[in-house]
Design a protein around this motif. Sequence first.
Motif: not given
Ligand code: ADP
Length: 471
Positions: A6, A8-10, A154-157, A196, A198, A207-208, A210, A212, A263
């Motif tokens: 899974v 997610g990308i910032e 910021v993308s969704e995961p 990110n 997991s 989700f597991g 993660r 970053e 983290k």
């Molecule tokens: P932060 O700002 O603390 O890094 P966020 O909740 O804003 O955390 O999430 C940052 C990124 O992590 C987002 O792109 C989100 O989609 C991704 N993300 C959140 N949970 C997971 C997960 N369990 N596995 C993979 N990516 C994740």
Amino acid sequence: MEYEPVIGIEIHARINSKTKMFCRCSNNIFNEKPNSHVCGICMGHPGMLPATNQEAVKKGIKAALALGCTINEFSKFDRKSYFYPDLPKGFQISQYDKPISEHGKVVITLPDSTSKTIGITRLHLEDDAGKLTHTAGGTLVDFNRSGTPLMEIVSEPDMRSVEEASLYARQIQKIVRYVDASDADMEKGQLRFDINVSLRPKGQKEFGVRSETKNLNSFRSLEKALEYEIKRQTEILESGGKVVQETRGWDDNKEVTVSQRGKEEAADYRYFPEPDIPPLVATKEMIEELKKEIPELAHAKADRYQSELSLPADHAHQLSGNAALADYFEKALAVSGEPKKTANWILSELMAVEKDITHSKLSPENLGKLIKLIEDGAISGKIAKDIFQEVYEGDLDPEKVVEEKGLKVMSDTGELEKVCLGVIGKNPQIVADFKGGKEKAIGGLVGQVMAATKGSADPKMVNEILRKLLS
Ligand code: ADP
Ligand code: MG
Ligand code: ZN
């Protein structure tokens, strides 16, 4: 057990405004003398007052609109506390609970031509830090980058493979370039990725844990780091261990991710509203105005090229994927009126010689004219290919070239008959052979007529005329 990644990308993209986010220093910092674009504001001197750069805000809104985000009419800036030598303010100015935009989406096209939608959580504005260079003699700091404007996307995961993540990142680069919000040149550090990752057992919903990995600055390192993290976490889980939630870095030489720190949570940053900057108010009128400035996006273009112009999917995507190329295609098409041939000529003939479509030697109008000449039956495809190099080099008007060289298809039968009669007169032996039953002999006559007309006659027509004259 089989695990599913899974991801997610910032993404941090440098906005290409003329000046920095909160001061008037130039934002053109690539290869500039260190500390030559600085002032009290971006050097974090106490008591200096930041002022928000309207151009940067507008570009951020345009990118957000192109990403399908909802623009928040009211948003604000917050201080995010860090302690780093290249961050003299002691905090970054970012947006925490009221970002400028949220809830967007991006469509990626997979190699099998299926599409997938990736959710965008938010796009917010912030400023960048300076840059440290570690040398044998000590660490040097350059504040040119300090205060330069960034949008963080910021993308969704929502991504499930390295391939999807890579396509997503490339798509974001295209979109921010399309709306001219960022040059997104990775070699100049204008686009950086935090990944990110997991894993979860296939079929499981939750989700597991993660990790970053921060600051990847090429598509290659993005892909390599994702592969590495997926492998590392798989090995941990398979040996019965637990993935630790942490921040990691990427070692480009060793091609491994390395643990940097635990983290941090939002509370660690001591977020609070930036007291020196008034809230951002984007009026409905302003948003409407900016919407009008957004060109048709690559995906919409690709769809339209297929549905309206009947282009094959690969050509539609190749052309629409680059704004300058799409623009060239549309201009050439306006003249030629023939979508498929125009796409073909651009993607084969033109691309074989033209490296920089933005400054192409050949104007789209002249390429369009050349294609129209073929389409109208004035010249054959072969003649068009023969003169292409010359037309290209000099950006010549193909109509004139064809005229001057007498290359027009001789569609005038009277004219052709004359040439045919001449050839018949000069070749009594071949004529006798043909009349004596040697069918193939006529080929010799056709060849000579073609030579006499410099290939501008239609061989089928020549054949017919000769047979008529000899019967
Ligand atoms: P932060 O700002 O603390 O890094 P966020 O909740 O804003 O955390 O999430 C940052 C990124 O992590 C987002 O792109 C989100 O989609 C991704 N993300 C959140 N949970 C997971 C997960 N369990 N596995 C993979 N990516 C994740
Ligand atoms: Mg993060
Ligand atoms: Zn400054």
